[in-house]
Design an enzyme around this catalytic site. Structure first.
Site, PDB file in Angstrom:
ATOM      1  N   TYR A 138      -4.560   4.982  -9.892  1.00  0.00           N
ATOM      2  CA  TYR A 138      -5.706   4.116  -9.590  1.00  0.00           C
ATOM      3  C   TYR A 138      -6.877   4.419 -10.516  1.00  0.00           C
ATOM      4  O   TYR A 138      -7.632   3.511 -10.894  1.00  0.00           O
ATOM      5  CB  TYR A 138      -6.119   4.278  -8.122  1.00  0.00           C
ATOM      6  N   CYS A 183       0.808  -1.214   0.000  1.00  0.00           N
ATOM      7  CA  CYS A 183       0.000   0.000   0.000  1.00  0.00           C
ATOM      8  C   CYS A 183       0.844   1.269   0.000  1.00  0.00           C
ATOM      9  O   CYS A 183       1.619   1.502   0.939  1.00  0.00           O
ATOM     10  CB  CYS A 183      -0.924  -0.018   1.215  1.00  0.00           C
TER      11      CYS A 183
END
Length: 408
Positions: free
Chosen positions: A261, A123
């Site tokens: 993203y 992450c």
């Protein structure tokens, strides 16, 4: 919103027993959970049925069309759970459920030994907190538990390989002894059934989520716990630069951090085209700016640089391929790539970068984007030996030009 949750995946249950009659022939397939993976348990019977029906010839066109339509519908269903989108197919990141609660933060300053940090290595949002924690010298003051993506898409804790030197690796939950991050969230008063994201700052004494918004956490680590830090004089957001840092964050977050993203999670061609154009327009501007300044705000490393770095260090490794950010590799941006290497070479930063865990987390778990879970070979430019090559950016340290002309 700057937090991350492993996606919920649909996986077949085992054992699988199927019977199909054709021309008085009974075919039975039985697999054992302890010996056969879910993928192999499905592949073997499907291969046998295919050979029985069509031999070595291709399946009929109708079947191909049916499978394609079914897969397309399934893909959109999976993506709607993994990456919520608006009606045009543009990815819409959900907000953090636990932004900074200043009452909790004030208590934490009075009793900081009760704080515990939960992260996951793939992450980029969690990576920010590990870097600031390391640079400020908060390793002893803020213990950390590192989760790994499970096969069902949740974050889980388990015995991992021994650390290779100072490199971070996934392990057990050191604060609560839970098996999954979801269990940790549910320990809070009143429970919790929402998205269990990282990073998450936990109050051990009160069993409460202090914050799961990454930028709030790194601000606390930077200036709120100096009494515990071994490098209290380091300020990654000095008052004189706060306005410029905020200006850069307004560029970096939508254009790069969330921009990759929006490319990877786009659910329509229009959404993808818009996202990829915005991404590379922003990267072009950043590369131009960093040709004149060592860091975003001039001579000094700031929180804005940390936020940009954690995306850049994953760009050629993951986003260029898996998220279809293919117009250019970061390696093709001389200033951005040198800037990324410059930050990577700051003491303690490289130890926070576990590239194998990053690749495993993206390629192995994001099933809708990589159904085969095949992990490509690591690009040579992303290996440690390549990242420690001289960057020669020290020569820019005396340059401190205004970014006003580049941020609008």
């Amino acid at each position: 919103m700057s937090s991350y949750s492993a996606n919920a995946l649909l996986t077949p249950s085992l054992p699988i027993t199927r019977k199909k009659k054709k021309r008085h022939v009974i075919i039975t397939f039985t697999t054992s959970r302890s010996h056969v993976s879910p993928r192999m348990s499905l592949q073997q019977p499907l291969t046998a049925i295919t050979k029985l029906l069509w031999g070595n010839s291709l399946p009929p066109q109708l079947l191909i069309s049916t499978v394609r339509s079914t897969w397309s519908a399934t893909w959109h269903l999976l993506m709607s759970q993994l990456a919520p989108s608006d009606p045009s197919g543009r990815y819409s990141r959900p907000p953090s459920q636990f932004p900074a609660n200043f009452n909790s933060l004030q208590f934490s300053r009075q009793n900081p030994s009760s704080l515990h940090l939960y992260v996951a290595l793939p992450c980029p949002w969690a990576h920010r907190t590990l870097i600031v924690r390391a640079l400020k010298g908060l390793e002893n003051a803020i213990p950390v538990s590192i989760a790994a993506p499970g096969t069902d898409g949740s974050w889980e804790f388990k015995d991992g390989a021994a650390p290779d030197g100072d490199t971070f690796v996934p392990g057990l939950d050191k604060a609560n002894g839970c098996r999954t991050l979801r269990e940790v969230y549910r320990l809070r008063r009143g429970g919790y059934n929402g998205r269990s994201t990282v990073p998450m700052l936990w109050d051990v004494e009160n069993k409460e989520v202090v914050c799961n918004e990454s930028y709030d956490i790194i601000q606390l680590f930077n200036s709120g716990l100096n009494g515990l830090a071994s490098s209290p004089a380091l300020d990654l957001a000095p008052p004189a630069l706060k306005e410029r840092i905020e200006e850069w964050n307004r560029v970096i977050y939508p254009g790069v951090n969330n921009g990759v993203y929006r490319c990877g999670f786009a659910q329509s061609q229009e959404a993808y085209d818009m996202a990829v154009n915005e991404l590379f327009t922003t990267l072009d501007m950043l590369d131009d700016h960093l040709g004149r300044c060592r860091y975003l705000c001039g001579d000094m490393l700031t929180l804005a640089d940390i936020c940009l770095f954690t995306t850049l260090v994953r760009f050629d490794l993951v986003y260029n391929v898996l998220f279809k950010c293919t117009k250019k590799k970061l390696l093709e941006y001389p200033n951005l790539h040198g800037y990324m290497r410059d930050i990577y070479q700051i003491p303690k930063v490289a130890a926070t970068c576990n590239f194998q865990a990053i690749m495993d987390g993206y390629y192995g778990i994001l099933f809708p984007l990589n159904p085969g879970s095949i992990r490509p070979t690591m690009p040579s430019g992303c290996e440690h030996e390549a990242l420690i090559r001289p960057h020669n950016r020290e020569s820019l340290s005396s340059v401190d030009q205004s970014m006003a002309a580049h941020v609008s």
